[in-house]
Design a protein around this motif. Structure first.
Motif, PDB file in Angstrom:
ATOM      1  N   GLY A  24       5.009  12.030  10.460  1.00 53.97           N
ATOM      2  CA  GLY A  24       6.217  11.884  11.900  1.00 53.97           C
ATOM      3  C   GLY A  24       4.929  10.560  12.938  1.00 53.97           C
ATOM      4  O   GLY A  24       3.646  10.404  12.570  1.00 53.97           O
ATOM      5  N   TYR A  25       5.465  10.530  13.934  1.00 50.14           N
ATOM      6  CA  TYR A  25       5.895   9.772  14.683  1.00 50.14           C
ATOM      7  C   TYR A  25       3.923   9.979  15.424  1.00 50.14           C
ATOM      8  O   TYR A  25       3.591   8.329  15.563  1.00 50.14           O
ATOM      9  N   ALA A  26       4.409  10.879  15.642  1.00 45.83           N
ATOM     10  CA  ALA A  26       2.501  11.442  16.702  1.00 45.83           C
ATOM     11  C   ALA A  26       1.462  10.390  15.020  1.00 45.83           C
ATOM     12  O   ALA A  26       0.584  10.069  15.668  1.00 45.83           O
ATOM     13  N   GLY A  27       2.037  11.904  14.017  1.00 42.49           N
ATOM     14  CA  GLY A  27       0.584  11.792  13.149  1.00 42.49           C
ATOM     15  C   GLY A  27       0.367   9.727  12.770  1.00 42.49           C
ATOM     16  O   GLY A  27      -1.103   9.389  12.434  1.00 42.49           O
ATOM     17  N   ALA A  28       1.471   9.473  12.463  1.00 45.04           N
ATOM     18  CA  ALA A  28       1.496   7.720  11.730  1.00 45.04           C
ATOM     19  C   ALA A  28       0.588   6.976  13.010  1.00 45.04           C
ATOM     20  O   ALA A  28       0.277   6.568  12.617  1.00 45.04           O
ATOM     21  N   VAL A  29       1.411   7.192  14.260  1.00 47.04           N
ATOM     22  CA  VAL A  29       0.717   6.804  15.000  1.00 47.04           C
ATOM     23  C   VAL A  29      -0.801   6.663  15.320  1.00 47.04           C
ATOM     24  O   VAL A  29      -1.650   5.476  15.128  1.00 47.04           O
ATOM     25  N   CYS A  30      -1.445   7.467  15.402  1.00 46.25           N
ATOM     26  CA  CYS A  30      -2.928   8.104  15.412  1.00 46.25           C
ATOM     27  C   CYS A  30      -3.974   7.458  13.601  1.00 46.25           C
ATOM     28  O   CYS A  30      -4.866   7.091  14.194  1.00 46.25           O
ATOM     29  N   ALA A  31      -3.306   7.861  13.172  1.00 46.46           N
ATOM     30  CA  ALA A  31      -4.176   6.645  11.948  1.00 46.46           C
ATOM     31  C   ALA A  31      -3.956   5.546  12.290  1.00 46.46           C
ATOM     32  O   ALA A  31      -5.643   5.409  11.846  1.00 46.46           O
ATOM     33  N   ARG A  32      -2.893   5.165  12.247  1.00 45.96           N
ATOM     34  CA  ARG A  32      -3.030   3.431  12.552  1.00 45.96           C
ATOM     35  C   ARG A  32      -4.059   3.389  13.413  1.00 45.96           C
ATOM     36  O   ARG A  32      -5.095   2.245  12.939  1.00 45.96           O
ATOM     37  N   ARG A  33      -4.217   3.464  14.358  1.00 43.70           N
ATOM     38  CA  ARG A  33      -4.807   3.332  15.659  1.00 43.70           C
ATOM     39  C   ARG A  33      -6.260   3.713  15.097  1.00 43.70           C
ATOM     40  O   ARG A  33      -7.481   2.945  15.524  1.00 43.70           O
ATOM     41  N   LEU A  34      -6.824   4.742  14.861  1.00 41.82           N
ATOM     42  CA  LEU A  34      -8.134   5.122  13.762  1.00 41.82           C
ATOM     43  C   LEU A  34      -8.567   4.123  13.478  1.00 41.82           C
ATOM     44  O   LEU A  34      -9.774   4.311  13.319  1.00 41.82           O
ATOM     45  N   VAL A  35      -7.851   4.112  11.444  1.00 42.38           N
ATOM     46  CA  VAL A  35      -8.071   2.992  10.992  1.00 42.38           C
ATOM     47  C   VAL A  35      -8.415   1.604  12.071  1.00 42.38           C
ATOM     48  O   VAL A  35      -9.811   1.468  11.120  1.00 42.38           O
ATOM     49  N   GLU A  36      -7.904   1.029  12.517  1.00 34.00           N
ATOM     50  CA  GLU A  36      -8.220  -0.036  13.113  1.00 34.00           C
ATOM     51  C   GLU A  36      -9.124   0.229  13.717  1.00 34.00           C
ATOM     52  O   GLU A  36      -9.827  -1.434  13.910  1.00 34.00           O
ATOM     53  N   ALA A  37      -9.061   0.532  14.240  1.00 33.52           N
ATOM     54  CA  ALA A  37     -10.233   1.046  15.797  1.00 33.52           C
ATOM     55  C   ALA A  37     -11.948   1.390  15.602  1.00 33.52           C
ATOM     56  O   ALA A  37     -12.735   0.666  15.816  1.00 33.52           O
ATOM     57  N   CYS A  38     -11.733   2.049  14.583  1.00 31.90           N
ATOM     58  CA  CYS A  38     -12.877   2.866  14.290  1.00 31.90           C
ATOM     59  C   CYS A  38     -13.451   2.857  13.060  1.00 31.90           C
ATOM     60  O   CYS A  38     -14.256   3.055  12.220  1.00 31.90           O
ATOM     61  N   GLY A  39     -12.415   2.364  12.008  1.00 34.25           N
ATOM     62  CA  GLY A  39     -12.340   1.965  10.371  1.00 34.25           C
ATOM     63  C   GLY A  39     -12.182   3.067   9.870  1.00 34.25           C
ATOM     64  O   GLY A  39     -13.577   3.343   8.709  1.00 34.25           O
ATOM     65  N   SER A  40     -12.391   4.672  10.810  1.00 35.00           N
ATOM     66  CA  SER A  40     -12.017   5.823  10.165  1.00 35.00           C
ATOM     67  C   SER A  40     -11.170   6.060   8.997  1.00 35.00           C
ATOM     68  O   SER A  40     -10.493   5.304   8.432  1.00 35.00           O
ATOM     69  N   LYS A  41     -11.780   6.659   7.652  1.00 35.73           N
ATOM     70  CA  LYS A  41     -10.966   7.357   6.303  1.00 35.73           C
ATOM     71  C   LYS A  41     -10.135   8.716   7.010  1.00 35.73           C
ATOM     72  O   LYS A  41     -10.699  10.008   7.470  1.00 35.73           O
ATOM     73  N   VAL A  42      -8.979   8.428   6.668  1.00 30.51           N
ATOM     74  CA  VAL A  42      -8.189   9.322   7.564  1.00 30.51           C
ATOM     75  C   VAL A  42      -7.398   9.660   6.492  1.00 30.51           C
ATOM     76  O   VAL A  42      -6.564   9.069   5.135  1.00 30.51           O
ATOM     77  N   CYS A  43      -7.062  11.500   6.128  1.00 32.25           N
ATOM     78  CA  CYS A  43      -6.055  11.946   5.628  1.00 32.25           C
ATOM     79  C   CYS A  43      -4.979  12.451   6.011  1.00 32.25           C
ATOM     80  O   CYS A  43      -5.428  13.073   7.082  1.00 32.25           O
ATOM     81  N   VAL A  44      -3.752  12.321   5.823  1.00 32.02           N
ATOM     82  CA  VAL A  44      -2.122  11.876   7.030  1.00 32.02           C
ATOM     83  C   VAL A  44      -2.067  13.228   5.483  1.00 32.02           C
ATOM     84  O   VAL A  44      -1.357  13.683   4.064  1.00 32.02           O
ATOM     85  N   LEU A  45      -1.574  15.038   5.751  1.00 31.54           N
ATOM     86  CA  LEU A  45      -1.264  16.363   5.753  1.00 31.54           C
ATOM     87  C   LEU A  45       0.192  16.494   5.561  1.00 31.54           C
ATOM     88  O   LEU A  45       0.869  16.437   6.915  1.00 31.54           O
ATOM     89  N   GLU A  46       1.834  15.842   4.699  1.00 32.13           N
ATOM     90  CA  GLU A  46       2.557  16.093   5.117  1.00 32.13           C
ATOM     91  C   GLU A  46       3.377  17.289   4.470  1.00 32.13           C
ATOM     92  O   GLU A  46       3.885  17.098   3.123  1.00 32.13           O
ATOM     93  N   ARG A  47       4.185  18.442   4.357  1.00 30.17           N
ATOM     94  CA  ARG A  47       4.880  19.396   4.300  1.00 30.17           C
ATOM     95  C   ARG A  47       5.464  18.669   3.765  1.00 30.17           C
ATOM     96  O   ARG A  47       6.139  19.548   2.325  1.00 30.17           O
ATOM     97  N   ARG A  48       6.970  17.799   4.470  1.00 36.80           N
ATOM     98  CA  ARG A  48       8.123  17.703   3.484  1.00 36.80           C
ATOM     99  C   ARG A  48       7.464  16.600   2.639  1.00 36.80           C
ATOM    100  O   ARG A  48       6.235  16.349   2.406  1.00 36.80           O
ATOM    101  N   ASN A  49       8.575  16.368   1.466  1.00 37.32           N
ATOM    102  CA  ASN A  49       8.534  15.568   0.894  1.00 37.32           C
ATOM    103  C   ASN A  49       8.463  14.169   0.714  1.00 37.32           C
ATOM    104  O   ASN A  49       8.157  13.290  -0.357  1.00 37.32           O
ATOM    105  N   HIS A  50       8.855  13.761   2.030  1.00 36.76           N
ATOM    106  CA  HIS A  50       8.710  12.226   2.729  1.00 36.76           C
ATOM    107  C   HIS A  50       7.993  12.162   3.823  1.00 36.76           C
ATOM    108  O   HIS A  50       7.608  12.999   4.656  1.00 36.76           O
TER     109      HIS A  50
END
Ligand code: FAD
Ligand code: UDP
Length: 399
Positions: A24-50
């Motif tokens: 959702g917003y919380a996870g997706a926003v953090c993912a984007r910021r961390l890859v852009e600012a730190c070059g981190s490799k990020v894995c997002v796990l989502e239990r819904r099918n979307h």
């Protein structure tokens, strides 16, 4: 790198710098910021099918763009949030308007100058309006619980009318309690408006709908070489916490974990379940161009459902001869039943229970909680984005 359904063979969560639970917003926003600012490799796990959490939208069988988890109208006073999200979407200039069906008459909500005249007649309505202006000033918001405290017979007449006809029955349906029994900040979200503005969010300088929908916004937000999203995956199958460590596949994990789900679920509700309200959303497609005059009509004195939303009125989508509406029925959430926990029930006791869960993770320096579920707060979308931006600032500063 894309959105994949399920975990592929040989998947190794520990090979990622950051694991995020929830897309959702919380996870997706953090993912984007961390890859852009730190070059981190990020894995997002989502239990819904979307992706997109509760903001998810999709076209139904009639081709109407619907909001699967309830009507979502973007509005914010926060420039940083707006600038961030605007990188991933354009916005329509939709201004949300709501009418209350009060014993068959449609009146603007928040209750305003127009509503007063509809409720009390032109002359008396105008007189009462001038009284409100003299008391509170023009273009002011007055929470109903504050209006009820005024010791003046005319203001009391207005307060009683609004309390009885706008808030009492709707709040009973939504929360199973009267407005006096719930946190005043909840009814304070929809204050009486001493003015003519008939928009639901009169103060928000930025409001509208994402031009191509919310799901599209999330596709762009998560579209980055360093982000992998896996849907249909419950993170608890691979992730757990102890007082000392975050475990991934049973072993201590050294990267950061950002958790956006309900906190009690992480501990199998062992201190007791955090209470929520859930909704049954009943969609209906009708053979007509338009069903109601505005995006949402609140049924404040009748019916078992709280409100009807007509999506085309909000999205501006043109689908000749068809429209889809949705009724919301609120009820208590039963943990473990497969229902969605939509609204935290904010009371002293529930806040204490939440805090007890929160205390259990406070010593874990690589475990972060953010979002409407994980923080157990009544956040709008912009509030969650602001919280996720603040958390990512903190994580980035720590690195
Ligand atoms: P969510 O969107 O709930 O995302 C969390 C995600 O985490 C979910 O997709 C969930 O499946 C996933 N998850 C949880 N646990 C796990 C797990 N163990 N493993 C894997 N995945 C997991 N806001 C507005 O600004 N305007 C509106 O008009 C508006 N209308 C709303 C109407 C309704 C009926 C509701 C309920 C909310 C509305 N909101 C609105 C609020 C908005 O939906 C939220 O603020 C926002 O979507 C919350 O984002 P989030 O990421 O915190 O949580
Ligand atoms: N509310 C009400 N009547 C209305 C609109 C709102 O009683 O016509 C109360 C009700 O308690 C509701 C709260 O105000 O839960 C907040 O309303 P809002 O529209 O912000 O709720 P949401 O869109 O988050 O469900």
């Amino acid at each position: 790198m894309g959105i994949v359904s399920g975990l592929p063979e040989g998947f190794n969560a520990a090979s990622y710098d950051v694991i995020i639970v929830g897309a959702g917003y919380a996870g997706a926003v953090c993912a984007r910021r961390l890859v852009e600012a730190c070059g981190s490799k990020v894995c997002v796990l989502e239990r819904r099918n979307h992706i997109a959490g509760n903001a998810y939208d999709r076209e139904d069988e009639a081709g109407v763009l619907i909001h699967e988890y309830g009507p979502h109208i973007y509005h914010t006073t926060d420039d940083r949030v707006h600038q961030f999200l605007s990188r991933f979407t354009e916005w329509t200039d939709y201004q949300h308007k709501v009418l209350a069906n009060i014993n068959g008459t449609l009146m603007p909500v928040p209750f305003n100058h127009t509503s007063l005249k509809l409720a009390f007649g032109e002359e008396k309505g105008e007189h009462l309006y001038q009284k409100l202006v003299a008391t509170f000033g023009e273009n002011k918001k007055v929470p109903i619980m504050e209006l009820r405290q005024k010791n003046d017979p005319e203001l009391t007449e207005v307060a009683d009318f609004v309390y009885e006809n706008v808030f009492l029955y709707y709040t009973m349906k939504q929360w199973g309690k009267t407005p006096d029994q719930i946190d005043p900040s909840i009814t304070g979200r929809v204050p009486v408006f001493v003015g003519d503005d008939d928009r639901y969010f009169p103060a928000a300088p930025h409001q509208g709908m994402p031009a191509e929908g919310y799901t599209k916004l999330f596709e762009r937000l998560l579209d980055h070489d360093l982000i992998n999203v896996f849907t249909g995956v419950d993170a608890r199958d691979i992730l757990s916490v102890t007082p000392e460590a975050v475990l991934v596949d049973g072993k201590p994990y050294g990267g950061d974990v950002i958790y956006t789900g309900p906190l009690d679920e992480l501990f199998n509700l062992d201190l007791g379940a955090l209470p929520y309200r859930t909704l049954d959303m009943v969609f209906e497609t009708l053979d007509m161009d338009q069903f109601q005059p505005v995006g949402t009509v609140n049924y404040t004195t009748s019916e078992d459902f709280t409100r009807i939303t007509e999506f085309k009125n909000m999205t501006g989508q043109v689908v000749p001869g068809k429209t889809t509406i949705m009724r919301e029925y609120s009820k208590a959430y039963e943990p473990g039943s497969g229902q969605t926990p939509y609204y935290a029930i904010l009371e002293d006791e529930t806040r204490q229970l939440y805090q007890a869960y929160r205390d259990r993770v406070k010593n874990l320096l690589n475990f972060w909680v953010v979002g409407r579920l994980a923080e157990y707060k009544y956040y709008d979308m912009d509030g969650v984005v602001a919280s996720a931006l603040a958390l990512s600032d903190e994580i980035i500063a720590n690195r």
